[in-house]
Design a protein around this motif. Structure first.
Motif, PDB file in Angstrom:
ATOM      1  N   ARG A 167      36.488  49.145  21.467  1.00 34.88           N
ATOM      2  CA  ARG A 167      35.320  49.964  21.782  1.00 34.88           C
ATOM      3  C   ARG A 167      34.289  49.721  20.673  1.00 34.88           C
ATOM      4  N   PRO A 168      33.402  48.752  20.871  1.00 28.03           N
ATOM      5  CA  PRO A 168      32.467  48.388  19.801  1.00 28.03           C
ATOM      6  C   PRO A 168      31.459  49.488  19.529  1.00 28.03           C
ATOM      7  N   SER A 169      31.094  49.614  18.281  1.00 28.29           N
ATOM      8  CA  SER A 169      30.055  50.563  17.898  1.00 28.29           C
ATOM      9  C   SER A 169      28.680  49.945  18.154  1.00 28.29           C
ATOM     10  N   LYS A 170      27.663  50.785  18.068  1.00 31.75           N
ATOM     11  CA  LYS A 170      26.308  50.305  18.317  1.00 31.75           C
ATOM     12  C   LYS A 170      25.827  49.345  17.233  1.00 31.75           C
ATOM     13  N   THR A 171      26.544  49.309  16.120  1.00 31.75           N
ATOM     14  CA  THR A 171      26.196  48.360  15.054  1.00 31.75           C
ATOM     15  C   THR A 171      26.305  46.919  15.547  1.00 31.75           C
ATOM     16  N   TRP A 172      27.191  46.716  16.514  1.00 33.66           N
ATOM     17  CA  TRP A 172      27.379  45.365  17.035  1.00 33.66           C
ATOM     18  C   TRP A 172      26.140  44.850  17.761  1.00 33.66           C
ATOM     19  N   ILE A 173      25.296  45.757  18.220  1.00 34.98           N
ATOM     20  CA  ILE A 173      24.029  45.312  18.812  1.00 34.98           C
ATOM     21  C   ILE A 173      23.190  44.595  17.762  1.00 34.98           C
ATOM     22  N   LYS A 174      23.152  45.170  16.559  1.00 40.53           N
ATOM     23  CA  LYS A 174      22.411  44.539  15.466  1.00 40.53           C
ATOM     24  C   LYS A 174      23.049  43.215  15.063  1.00 40.53           C
ATOM     25  N   VAL A 175      24.379  43.171  15.078  1.00 46.83           N
ATOM     26  CA  VAL A 175      25.073  41.925  14.753  1.00 46.83           C
ATOM     27  C   VAL A 175      24.713  40.845  15.758  1.00 46.83           C
ATOM     28  N   ARG A 176      24.727  41.227  17.034  1.00 48.86           N
ATOM     29  CA  ARG A 176      24.390  40.243  18.078  1.00 48.86           C
ATOM     30  C   ARG A 176      22.971  39.714  17.914  1.00 48.86           C
ATOM     31  N   LYS A 177      22.019  40.597  17.641  1.00 55.04           N
ATOM     32  CA  LYS A 177      20.637  40.158  17.456  1.00 55.04           C
ATOM     33  C   LYS A 177      20.494  39.273  16.224  1.00 55.04           C
ATOM     34  N   PHE A 178      21.220  39.622  15.156  1.00 58.26           N
ATOM     35  CA  PHE A 178      21.175  38.793  13.953  1.00 58.26           C
ATOM     36  C   PHE A 178      21.699  37.392  14.254  1.00 58.26           C
ATOM     37  N   VAL A 179      22.808  37.316  14.989  1.00 53.31           N
ATOM     38  CA  VAL A 179      23.368  36.011  15.346  1.00 53.31           C
ATOM     39  C   VAL A 179      22.396  35.239  16.231  1.00 53.31           C
ATOM     40  N   GLN A 180      21.768  35.925  17.164  1.00 52.45           N
ATOM     41  CA  GLN A 180      20.778  35.282  18.032  1.00 52.45           C
ATOM     42  C   GLN A 180      19.650  34.649  17.223  1.00 52.45           C
ATOM     43  N   TYR A 181      19.035  35.430  16.350  1.00 52.66           N
ATOM     44  CA  TYR A 181      17.884  34.948  15.591  1.00 52.66           C
ATOM     45  C   TYR A 181      18.297  33.854  14.605  1.00 52.66           C
ATOM     46  N   LEU A 182      19.471  34.010  14.010  1.00 50.50           N
ATOM     47  CA  LEU A 182      19.962  32.984  13.090  1.00 50.50           C
ATOM     48  C   LEU A 182      20.195  31.674  13.831  1.00 50.50           C
ATOM     49  N   THR A 183      20.780  31.759  15.013  1.00 45.75           N
ATOM     50  CA  THR A 183      21.027  30.553  15.805  1.00 45.75           C
ATOM     51  C   THR A 183      19.721  29.876  16.200  1.00 45.75           C
ATOM     52  N   LEU A 184      18.725  30.676  16.586  1.00 42.67           N
ATOM     53  CA  LEU A 184      17.424  30.107  16.932  1.00 42.67           C
ATOM     54  C   LEU A 184      16.793  29.419  15.730  1.00 42.67           C
ATOM     55  N   LEU A 185      16.905  30.029  14.561  1.00 42.52           N
ATOM     56  CA  LEU A 185      16.369  29.416  13.345  1.00 42.52           C
ATOM     57  C   LEU A 185      17.095  28.114  13.019  1.00 42.52           C
ATOM     58  N   VAL A 186      18.403  28.078  13.200  1.00 42.81           N
ATOM     59  CA  VAL A 186      19.168  26.842  12.979  1.00 42.81           C
ATOM     60  C   VAL A 186      18.722  25.765  13.963  1.00 42.81           C
ATOM     61  N   PHE A 187      18.524  26.158  15.211  1.00 40.71           N
ATOM     62  CA  PHE A 187      18.046  25.215  16.224  1.00 40.71           C
ATOM     63  C   PHE A 187      16.703  24.617  15.814  1.00 40.71           C
ATOM     64  N   LEU A 188      15.773  25.460  15.359  1.00 41.31           N
ATOM     65  CA  LEU A 188      14.450  24.982  14.947  1.00 41.31           C
ATOM     66  C   LEU A 188      14.548  24.113  13.696  1.00 41.31           C
ATOM     67  N   ALA A 189      15.435  24.484  12.763  1.00 40.60           N
ATOM     68  CA  ALA A 189      15.603  23.695  11.542  1.00 40.60           C
ATOM     69  C   ALA A 189      16.130  22.301  11.871  1.00 40.60           C
ATOM     70  N   LEU A 190      17.101  22.222  12.778  1.00 39.77           N
ATOM     71  CA  LEU A 190      17.641  20.917  13.171  1.00 39.77           C
ATOM     72  C   LEU A 190      16.590  20.107  13.921  1.00 39.77           C
ATOM     73  N   PHE A 191      15.766  20.791  14.689  1.00 44.91           N
ATOM     74  CA  PHE A 191      14.677  20.102  15.385  1.00 44.91           C
ATOM     75  C   PHE A 191      13.713  19.482  14.386  1.00 44.91           C
ATOM     76  N   ILE A 192      13.373  20.212  13.340  1.00 41.89           N
ATOM     77  CA  ILE A 192      12.470  19.695  12.312  1.00 41.89           C
ATOM     78  C   ILE A 192      13.097  18.516  11.586  1.00 41.89           C
ATOM     79  N   VAL A 193      14.373  18.645  11.244  1.00 40.37           N
ATOM     80  CA  VAL A 193      15.064  17.573  10.531  1.00 40.37           C
ATOM     81  C   VAL A 193      15.118  16.299  11.366  1.00 40.37           C
ATOM     82  N   SER A 194      15.148  16.437  12.686  1.00 41.55           N
ATOM     83  CA  SER A 194      15.307  15.272  13.559  1.00 41.55           C
ATOM     84  C   SER A 194      14.149  14.285  13.461  1.00 41.55           C
ATOM     85  N   GLN A 195      12.989  14.716  12.940  1.00 40.78           N
ATOM     86  CA  GLN A 195      11.856  13.805  12.844  1.00 40.78           C
ATOM     87  C   GLN A 195      11.874  12.996  11.543  1.00 40.78           C
ATOM     88  N   ALA A 196      12.822  13.296  10.666  1.00 39.11           N
ATOM     89  CA  ALA A 196      12.908  12.561   9.404  1.00 39.11           C
ATOM     90  C   ALA A 196      13.575  11.213   9.608  1.00 39.11           C
TER      91      ALA A 196
END
Length: 511
Positions: free
Chosen positions: A8-37
């Motif tokens: 029975r997850p607490s509502k804190t897990w909503i924040k965890v999920r959003k943090f993982v989402q945004y972190l993953t998006l940032l990693v995706f963008l970082a790898l995209f930037i690196v790909s032009q090197a």
């Protein structure tokens, strides 16, 4: 389902999920930037492409070859078989963008909701993609969410960002006190994040329109793309039927329907004790936050698989087979001149015959090309070759000292050649239009193409012509192409000083 563990997850897990989402998006963008090197590590920058099981399976069926690095897609499969469609709710970068631009404020409360039958569209697209791949066609991989996002970033968002920043720098540089900071900032920015020179793409509005249309569909229903259209979501949805961890509702539920309103994929059914379809639930946990009685739990155990009316059956499978075969047949009856036009230049080492069977339309090579010469085809290669890469020398040439496209291609549709091997690959052959060439037609001096030719022995050579005009003698140098040496890199066409169409053009090699 035999119960083994209840969470029975607490509502804190909503924040965890959003943090993982945004972190993953940032990693995706970082790898995209690196790909032009230059010399970007392909296995690293292709992480999200390799995590995509739809791309892996489709390429395997079409090319009959297996790329060992693509085994990383098993991580996504295993994750789905354990946690359900968590990729869509936690990790998918396009899904995160759809959450960021949910458009909830602009969505009309009286908007007509699509019927549940619409959910079968994504399954139909999935089956059509896989059947077409079995027959050697990967055209519909343009609908994969990872390829959509990569193409949009490469051809529209990043070039537009470059232009905006360049314009701002030009304005601020004129202010004396800001000149040095702006120059320092630009030196840090390029080429690490933005290209050293402006990169231009044709048909940018088409790619951006598709991306904006996917976001605009949120005006109809939240995550409309994920609910009804995403073929990768369809594949993960089918696997999620067998997930070990699935959502359940306690018997104490009072039917307030708050969870139904909160569910972004609309899969919570009030008529079925507020249960959800594991194939549609993205494990976003929004129902946890909405429930006032903490009545939502997640239980692990052997799943009891249930099928709904919108899930794919024999009729959908037969329809997908028919659609795929009919589509491929129509693609193939297009005249060869339209499927392989004389100006459709492919990256070095690519064969015209098997390229369609291997290219997954991810646009990684487009982003990696340092000159912007590689462009996603729109009409140049026919529908079968939609959004496959082609070299457009007038926009950018193939750098004689670059192997970036082959090194970064995640499925080796562009061979990973060494620099020595790449310099021997014939992309095309250059031809001079003597009716437009300045020395030939206007009898004026111009040797730009010969000067720019990177071939050590010069594939473009000059022959002298003596002109007599009113007693004056002028020696004119006329350019010629040695087609035995020419590899079709296109630098001559790119550098030709004429406006509009160049006087020297590269054509597809014959034979």
């Amino acid at each position: 389902m035999k119960q083994r563990y209840t969470w029975r997850p607490s509502k804190t897990w909503i924040k965890v999920r959003k943090f993982v989402q945004y972190l993953t998006l940032l990693v995706f963008l970082a790898l995209f930037i690196v790909s032009q090197a230059r010399n970007a590590p392909g296995d690293l920058v292709n992480l999200f492409v390799r995590l995509d099981p739809l791309l892996t399976i489709s390429h395997l069926l079409s090319s009959r070859t297996f790329i060992f690095a693509s085994t990383i897609s098993l991580i996504t499969v295993i994750l789905t078989l354990v946690f359900g469609r968590a990729w869509c709710g936690w990790l998918c970068p396009l899904g995160t963008i759809l959450d960021l631009f949910s458009l909830n404020r602009w969505r009309s409360s009286t908007a007509v909701s699509p019927s549940e039958g619409w959910r079968r569209v994504k399954y139909f697209l999935l089956l059509t993609i896989l059947v077409a791949a079995l027959f050697g066609n990967l055209s519909l991989l343009i609908l994969d969410p990872i390829t959509i996002l990569l193409r949009t970033l490469s051809t529209s968002i990043w070039p537009a960002l470059d232009q905006v920043i360049t314009a701002a720098e030009s304005f601020l540089y004129q202010i004396p006190i800001l000149a040095k900071p702006v120059s320092t900032f630009d030196m840090w920015l390029r080429p690490m994040i933005l290209p050293s020179n402006p990169v231009y793409f044709s048909n940018v509005f088409i790619f951006m329109f598709v991306f904006l249309a996917i976001i605009a569909l949120n005006l109809i229903k939240s995550r409309f793309w994920c609910r009804y259209l995403c073929p990768l979501g369809g594949l993960l949805g089918l696997l999620s039927k067998y997930a070990l961890i699935q959502r359940e509702v306690d018997e104490g539920c009072k039917g307030c329907k708050l969870c139904t309103k909160a569910c972004p994929t609309g899969t919570i059914d009030p008529d079925n004790n507020y249960a959800s379809d594991p194939g549609e639930c993205t494990m976003c946990l929004d129902c946890i936050e909405a429930c006032p009685r903490d009545g939502v739990t997640f239980r692990a155990g052997v799943p009891h698989v249930q099928w709904n009316e919108y899930d794919p059956g024999r009729r959908e499978f037969l329809a997908a087979i028919g659609t795929a075969i009919a589509g491929i047949a129509l693609f193939r009856v297009v005249p060869l001149a339209f499927r392989q036009p004389t100006h459709l230049l492919r990256p070095p080492g690519v064969g015209q015959d098997d390229f369609m069977d291997t290219c997954i339309r991810c646009a990684e090579c487009v982003q990696a090309c340092p000159t912007g010469g590689l462009q996603p085809a729109v009409t140049e290669a026919g529908l079968e070759g939609l959004w496959t890469p082609g070299l457009v020398p007038r926009l950018g040439y193939c750098d004689y000292s670059c192997t970036a496209c082959g090194q970064i291609c995640p499925v080796q549709a562009i061979p990973p050649l060494t620099l020595e091997q790449k310099r021997e690959q014939v992309i095309g052959k250059a031809y001079i239009d003597t009716d437009r060439c300045i020395p030939w037609s206007d009898k004026e001096g111009c040797i730009v193409c010969e000067e720019m030719c990177p071939i050590p022995d010069k594939a473009i050579y000059l022959e002298e012509e003596i002109l007599h005009d009113n007693g004056e003698i002028t020696v004119l140098q006329l350019p010629h192409v040695d087609r035995e040496l020419c590899i079709g890199c296109g630098v001559c066409e790119y550098k030709c000083p004429l406006n509009g169409e160049a006087a020297i053009r590269v054509y597809v090699p014959q034979g």
